[in-house]
Design a protein around this motif. Structure first.
Motif, PDB file in Angstrom:
ATOM      1  N   GLN A  38      32.087  19.279 -56.010  1.00  0.00           N
ATOM      2  CA  GLN A  38      31.743  20.540 -55.349  1.00  0.00           C
ATOM      3  C   GLN A  38      30.802  20.315 -54.171  1.00  0.00           C
ATOM      4  OE1 GLN A  38      32.763  23.784 -55.896  1.00  0.00           O
ATOM      5  NE2 GLN A  38      34.315  22.781 -57.134  1.00  0.00           N
ATOM      6  N   LYS A  39      29.839  19.417 -54.336  1.00  0.00           N
ATOM      7  CA  LYS A  39      28.826  19.239 -53.299  1.00  0.00           C
ATOM      8  C   LYS A  39      29.193  18.180 -52.276  1.00  0.00           C
ATOM      9  CE  LYS A  39      24.700  20.917 -55.523  1.00  0.00           C
ATOM     10  NZ  LYS A  39      23.283  20.670 -55.731  1.00  0.00           N
ATOM     11  N   GLY A  40      30.125  17.307 -52.595  1.00  0.00           N
ATOM     12  CA  GLY A  40      30.471  16.261 -51.655  1.00  0.00           C
ATOM     13  C   GLY A  40      29.545  15.073 -51.788  1.00  0.00           C
ATOM     14  N   ALA A  41      29.846  14.053 -50.984  1.00  0.00           N
ATOM     15  CA  ALA A  41      29.101  12.802 -51.098  1.00  0.00           C
ATOM     16  C   ALA A  41      27.670  12.935 -50.640  1.00  0.00           C
ATOM     17  CB  ALA A  41      29.809  11.709 -50.293  1.00  0.00           C
ATOM     18  N   ASP A  42      27.399  13.809 -49.680  1.00  0.00           N
ATOM     19  CA  ASP A  42      26.055  13.926 -49.132  1.00  0.00           C
ATOM     20  C   ASP A  42      25.156  14.811 -49.968  1.00  0.00           C
ATOM     21  OD1 ASP A  42      26.676  12.285 -47.022  1.00  0.00           O
ATOM     22  OD2 ASP A  42      27.396  13.927 -45.770  1.00  0.00           O
ATOM     23  N   GLY A  43      25.685  15.489 -50.940  1.00  0.00           N
ATOM     24  CA  GLY A  43      24.848  16.269 -51.836  1.00  0.00           C
ATOM     25  C   GLY A  43      24.656  17.710 -51.430  1.00  0.00           C
ATOM     26  N   TYR A  44      25.416  18.207 -50.456  1.00  0.00           N
ATOM     27  CA  TYR A  44      25.318  19.617 -50.101  1.00  0.00           C
ATOM     28  C   TYR A  44      26.705  20.110 -49.711  1.00  0.00           C
ATOM     29  CZ  TYR A  44      25.407  17.818 -45.348  1.00  0.00           C
ATOM     30  OH  TYR A  44      25.757  17.172 -44.214  1.00  0.00           O
ATOM     31  N   ASN A  45      26.933  21.394 -49.824  1.00  0.00           N
ATOM     32  CA  ASN A  45      28.243  21.980 -49.530  1.00  0.00           C
ATOM     33  C   ASN A  45      28.105  23.195 -48.639  1.00  0.00           C
ATOM     34  OD1 ASN A  45      27.004  23.531 -51.410  1.00  0.00           O
ATOM     35  ND2 ASN A  45      28.866  24.036 -52.544  1.00  0.00           N
ATOM     36  N   PHE A  46      27.188  23.142 -47.701  1.00  0.00           N
ATOM     37  CA  PHE A  46      27.002  24.260 -46.788  1.00  0.00           C
ATOM     38  C   PHE A  46      26.732  23.701 -45.397  1.00  0.00           C
ATOM     39  CE2 PHE A  46      23.191  23.362 -49.258  1.00  0.00           C
ATOM     40  CZ  PHE A  46      22.298  22.981 -48.274  1.00  0.00           C
ATOM     41  N   PRO A  47      27.093  24.446 -44.345  1.00  0.00           N
ATOM     42  CA  PRO A  47      26.858  23.969 -42.972  1.00  0.00           C
ATOM     43  C   PRO A  47      25.375  23.960 -42.635  1.00  0.00           C
ATOM     44  CG  PRO A  47      27.705  26.214 -42.964  1.00  0.00           C
ATOM     45  CD  PRO A  47      27.796  25.733 -44.377  1.00  0.00           C
ATOM     46  N   PHE A  48      25.022  23.107 -41.665  1.00  0.00           N
ATOM     47  CA  PHE A  48      23.622  23.027 -41.239  1.00  0.00           C
ATOM     48  C   PHE A  48      23.126  24.357 -40.685  1.00  0.00           C
ATOM     49  CE2 PHE A  48      24.713  18.426 -40.814  1.00  0.00           C
ATOM     50  CZ  PHE A  48      23.784  17.945 -41.716  1.00  0.00           C
ATOM     51  N   HIS A 199      29.231  16.604 -37.571  1.00  0.00           N
ATOM     52  CA  HIS A 199      30.656  16.341 -37.763  1.00  0.00           C
ATOM     53  C   HIS A 199      31.466  17.619 -37.932  1.00  0.00           C
ATOM     54  CE1 HIS A 199      30.081  11.975 -38.141  1.00  0.00           C
ATOM     55  NE2 HIS A 199      28.950  12.285 -38.772  1.00  0.00           N
ATOM     56  N   GLU A 200      30.787  18.758 -37.910  1.00  0.00           N
ATOM     57  CA  GLU A 200      31.460  20.046 -38.027  1.00  0.00           C
ATOM     58  C   GLU A 200      31.159  20.882 -36.794  1.00  0.00           C
ATOM     59  OE1 GLU A 200      30.004  21.791 -41.548  1.00  0.00           O
ATOM     60  OE2 GLU A 200      30.966  20.369 -42.903  1.00  0.00           O
ATOM     61  N   ASN A 201      32.125  21.670 -36.389  1.00  0.00           N
ATOM     62  CA  ASN A 201      31.960  22.549 -35.232  1.00  0.00           C
ATOM     63  C   ASN A 201      31.370  23.876 -35.710  1.00  0.00           C
ATOM     64  OD1 ASN A 201      32.019  23.670 -32.736  1.00  0.00           O
ATOM     65  ND2 ASN A 201      34.251  23.804 -32.570  1.00  0.00           N
ATOM     66  N   THR A 202      30.025  23.966 -35.732  1.00  0.00           N
ATOM     67  CA  THR A 202      29.345  25.168 -36.212  1.00  0.00           C
ATOM     68  C   THR A 202      28.426  25.708 -35.120  1.00  0.00           C
ATOM     69  OG1 THR A 202      27.472  23.926 -37.116  1.00  0.00           O
ATOM     70  CG2 THR A 202      29.378  24.245 -38.562  1.00  0.00           C
ATOM     71  N   ASN A 203      27.759  26.790 -35.430  1.00  0.00           N
ATOM     72  CA  ASN A 203      26.847  27.423 -34.475  1.00  0.00           C
ATOM     73  C   ASN A 203      25.397  26.983 -34.703  1.00  0.00           C
ATOM     74  OD1 ASN A 203      26.612  28.743 -36.922  1.00  0.00           O
ATOM     75  ND2 ASN A 203      26.019  30.688 -35.974  1.00  0.00           N
ATOM     76  N   THR A 204      25.197  25.762 -35.216  1.00  0.00           N
ATOM     77  CA  THR A 204      23.848  25.301 -35.504  1.00  0.00           C
ATOM     78  C   THR A 204      23.000  25.213 -34.241  1.00  0.00           C
ATOM     79  OG1 THR A 204      24.831  23.976 -37.291  1.00  0.00           O
ATOM     80  CG2 THR A 204      22.538  23.544 -36.737  1.00  0.00           C
ATOM     81  N   ALA A 205      23.624  24.882 -33.099  1.00  0.00           N
ATOM     82  CA  ALA A 205      22.873  24.795 -31.845  1.00  0.00           C
ATOM     83  C   ALA A 205      22.260  26.143 -31.480  1.00  0.00           C
ATOM     84  CB  ALA A 205      23.781  24.308 -30.715  1.00  0.00           C
ATOM     85  N   GLN A 206      23.047  27.218 -31.679  1.00  0.00           N
ATOM     86  CA  GLN A 206      22.518  28.556 -31.380  1.00  0.00           C
ATOM     87  C   GLN A 206      21.389  28.920 -32.341  1.00  0.00           C
ATOM     88  OE1 GLN A 206      25.617  27.670 -31.500  1.00  0.00           O
ATOM     89  NE2 GLN A 206      26.805  28.553 -29.825  1.00  0.00           N
ATOM     90  N   VAL A 207      21.547  28.561 -33.615  1.00  0.00           N
ATOM     91  CA  VAL A 207      20.501  28.843 -34.599  1.00  0.00           C
ATOM     92  C   VAL A 207      19.231  28.078 -34.259  1.00  0.00           C
ATOM     93  CG1 VAL A 207      19.869  28.693 -37.035  1.00  0.00           C
ATOM     94  CG2 VAL A 207      22.197  29.331 -36.387  1.00  0.00           C
ATOM     95  N   LEU A 208      19.386  26.797 -33.855  1.00  0.00           N
ATOM     96  CA  LEU A 208      18.233  25.982 -33.471  1.00  0.00           C
ATOM     97  C   LEU A 208      17.535  26.582 -32.255  1.00  0.00           C
ATOM     98  CD1 LEU A 208      16.544  23.411 -33.825  1.00  0.00           C
ATOM     99  CD2 LEU A 208      18.215  22.213 -32.395  1.00  0.00           C
ATOM    100  N   ASN A 209      18.326  27.068 -31.285  1.00  0.00           N
ATOM    101  CA  ASN A 209      17.753  27.678 -30.078  1.00  0.00           C
ATOM    102  C   ASN A 209      16.967  28.938 -30.422  1.00  0.00           C
ATOM    103  OD1 ASN A 209      18.144  29.722 -27.596  1.00  0.00           O
ATOM    104  ND2 ASN A 209      18.136  27.622 -26.829  1.00  0.00           N
TER     105      ASN A 209
END
Length: 745
Positions: A38-48, A199-209
């Motif tokens: 469920q969580k994947g190899a990195d230990g989380y299952n949600f976008p940044f 590695h995912e195309n998300t809106n994290t840049a806008q959230v960071l801004n």
């Protein structure tokens, strides 16, 4: 016991152990595999973008900025001096809902709050620092000021790495980095740019801004401290974490990078269904297995425990187990493994003990399920009636409960409401809770028990209310005597539960007496009003008559004649002003004033009053301090009446303020209201009631020596209230304060 029976007994124990052990092993295998899937190899299952990572990066830039400032100054600065480097002035702090009106108090609060906030940021960055790579670059010189990257990566800076990928707006799958982030600060700390690649195309840049642009101390305004938070200037902060480091971070600190709007999907409920199914199978086996005579245990006292104990233990253990199955983050930190490895134990030993500990937990869960099923089976074996008598504790203490219930009812019939009734109410609620809890144990049959309980309660309450009615009748007779005007009547009888009302009736009698006194006072004020009006009108009128008689003298010199005419003009204008004020206050009191409501710039209106009264202000020998907003403040008001309000208050200050003292006139513009505050030091002792000074013909100088009608404050208050505002007068020693408030619509 023969050999055959012993063998059956051993087989039964083996079967029970297998029934408990096999599901436990199954959960030990299924749950870790399911969580990993469920969580994947990195230990989380949600976008940044939906995590707290953007906040952590912004906080990290503040910490790196603080470290740079500390290094340049070569001294230890408190966080407040780093992020509020311009110090503080003595600008008055506006009033706010938290009441921090003192600038020094607000500054001390800001110092403490900044330290607490900085410690939280530093704690987060201390956890993040071993896993993250960062670089700090001067945006003017492009010089690398700080970096923690390893020596094997000095050939390529993070800025060059991120420029390689930013055209695609996404990291390649072969890239070792889990993400690359950048925050650029320009002059004055403004955000010049931000970027975020993963590695995912998300809106994290806008959230960071958005997070970088936000004010981290925006809540300071609520406490009266509105200085600007100083962010880094002309700096670019690059951050990166490799996939390996991110996996290590999530393993060491599973909850550090978490989803801010965390929501568990339906998939995690699947594991709970599997667990519930296994527990149901074990419960069924615990019912069926003893049906075979040769599979019964020799001693089954373990199943003959009180029902309440079964309910508590079973509900607690099963609830915890279902919670662990539903939320994959629960009990997933491997505490034993972490502790053992930290003290140098071999990984194999630590893993083995951690696995064994988890297995014991699931064995305890399924053993509880088997035990609960065996205990409930007793209900069907013994029958509900016998089971209740033998295994339900509440049934055994029923006689005691009945006795205590009667005792509480008798106590309630003679309760003294003047005393502390907490103990009585606690007993009542406790017994009612026990009864309802007992009823709830009957499941479907509890409806019948509840009906019987309700019938008994009805007759008990009926008897109680009958006594209350008798006591109420006595109270009613006492109030009727009071209604007839008998303010000195007494209540000889005992009012029982209403006994505290005896004192309340006494208070009502005192209140009526006070009302009569107020009416007498009102009548006296009306008499004083007539006296003051007569005095203030008669004084200039007498002077006019006197000087008119003097002017009739034909032998009067031209110089004296002109002098008398000047005095007549002054007294006539004085009389005119008195009459106009009387008309104004009369119309305002009777609500017959016609208001011309328009959009008024109250700041410009105040400046106009200041300009037109400048001569009086200069002549008063007072030092005026004006603090008015620079922007326009538009309110729907009658400009003429509002002008009169300001004029009356300022003229009042020029008359009664102590010469060579300061006068403060401030205007506060908030989201909900506009507040104008005028403060001055009185030349004479303020020995009047602030609540009465705005009444008609009430003046601060009781001897009525100063020139005035005594209507200035009354007119100001009436015009303010007619426009939906509020005028409040307060005094503190010799400090006189007038406060006008207009609400925004």
């Amino acid at each position: 016991m023969d050999t055959k029976s012993k063998n059956y007994h051993k087989i039964t124990l083996i079967i029970i152990c297998l029934v408990i052990l096999l599901p436990s092993l199954a959960m030990m295998i299924i749950r870790p595999h399911y969580i990993k899937q469920q969580k994947g190899a990195d230990g989380y299952n949600f976008p940044f973008s939906s995590s707290n990572l953007p906040d952590l990066l912004v906080e990290s830039s503040y910490i790196l900025h603080a470290e740079e400032v500390q290094g340049k100054n070569q001294t230890t600065l408190i966080p407040f001096d780093i992020f509020f480097p311009y110090g503080d002035d003595n600008t008055p702090v506006p009033e706010n809902e938290y009441g921090l009106e003192d600038p020094d108090e607000a500054r001390e609060w800001a110092i403490s709050a900044t330290k607490e906030r900085y410690n939280a940021w530093n704690k987060h960055f201390t956890i993040l620092r071993p896993y993250i790579e960062y670089e700090v670059i001067d945006s003017q010189t492009e010089e690398i000021l700080d970096s923690n990257r390893g020596s094997d990566k000095t050939e390529n800076t993070l800025s060059s790495i991120i420029s390689t990928y930013q055209q695609n707006h996404i990291l390649d799958q072969n890239c070792d980095y889990a993400f690359l982030g950048v925050i650029g600060y320009g002059k004055n700390g403004a955000i010049s740019f931000t970027n975020f690649l993963s590695h995912e195309n998300t809106n994290t840049a806008q959230v960071l801004n958005k997070n970088a642009k936000s004010n981290p101390v925006s809540d300071y305004d609520n406490f009266g401290y509105n200085k600007e938070f100083q962010k880094p200037q002309d700096r670019v902060y690059y951050f990166a974490i490799t996939k390996e480091n991110l996996k290590a971070l999530n393993s060491a600190q599973p909850q550090f990078i978490h989803q801010t709007n965390y929501y568990k999907g339906k998939q995690e409920g699947d594991l709970m269904v599997v667990l519930a199914t296994l527990m149901g199978i074990i419960a069924i086996i615990s019912f069926i297995l003893p049906c075979f005579h040769f599979f019964t245990l020799k001693k089954e006292k373990i199943f003959a425990v009180p029902f309440e104990l079964i309910l508590i233990i079973a509900s607690t253990v099963i609830s915890i187990a279902l919670t662990v199955a539903y939320n994959s983050d629960n009990l997933s930190q491997q505490a034993i493994y972490n502790v053992l490895t930290s003290i140098g134990s071999p990984q194999f030993l630590a893993n083995t003990l951690q696995y064994f500990w988890g297995l014991l937990g699931w064995i305890g869960v399924f053993a509880t399920c088997y035990w609960t099923g065996g205990c409930i089976r007793k209900i069907f074996v013994l029958g509900p009636k016998t089971y209740i008598k033998e295994n339900v504790l509440i049934y055994r203490i029923y006689p005691w409960m009945k006795k205590q219930l009667k005792k509480i009812i008798q106590t309630l019939l003679h309760v003294d409401l003047r005393g502390n009734t907490t103990r009585i109410l606690f007993k009542l609620i406790l017994i009612n809770f026990i009864i309802l809890g007992f009823i709830s144990l009957f499941w479907f049959w509890g409806i019948g028990v509840l009906i019987a309980y309700s019938v008994v309660l009805f007759f008990l309450l009926k008897k109680y209310l009958s006594k209350i009615q008798d006591q109420y009748q006595l109270l009613l007779e006492a109030t009727n005597e009071l209604a007839k005007g008998n303010l000195n009547g007494t209540i000889p009888e005992d009012l029982g539960i209403f006994e505290p009302f005896r004192d309340e009736i006494g208070k009502i009698q005192s209140g009526f007496k006070k009302a009569v006194e107020e009416e007498v006072k009102s009548t006296k004020m009306k008499t004083d009003l007539i006296t003051n009006v007569s005095h203030d009108l008669k004084t200039p009128l007498t002077a006019i008559i006197t000087y008119v008689d003097l002017l009739k003298n034909k032998d009067l010199s031209e110089e004296d004649r002109n002098k008398y005419i000047q005095i007549l003009d002054t007294k006539a204008n004085r009389l005119k002003i008195l009459i106009e004020d009387l008309f104004e206050i009369s119309k305002a009191t009777s609500k017959t004033v016609t208001l011309n409501i328009i959009d008024v710039d109250i700041v410009s209106l105040m400046r106009q009053v200041k300009l037109e009264l400048q001569d009086k202000i200069d002549a008063s020998d007072l030092i005026f301090r004006w603090q008015l907003p620079e922007e326009k403040v538009i309110l729907p008001l009658d400009s003429q009446r509002t002008y009169r309000v300001f004029e009356n208050l300022i003229v009042n200050i020029t008359k009664y303020a102590m010469p060579r003292t300061r006068v403060y006139i401030t205007m506060e513009n908030t989201e909900n209201h506009v507040k104008i505050v005028m403060k001055n030091i009185s030349a004479t002792e303020l020995n009047f009631n602030p609540n009465e000074i705005t009444e008609r013909f009430v003046r601060g100088d009781v001897s009525r020596n100063t020139e005035g009608s005594g209507l200035g404050l009354a007119i100001a208050k009436s015009f303010t209230e007619l426009q939906g505002g509020r005028l409040e007068i307060s005094t503190d020693a010799d400090l006189f304060t007038a406060e006008i408030t207009f609400l925004k619509q």
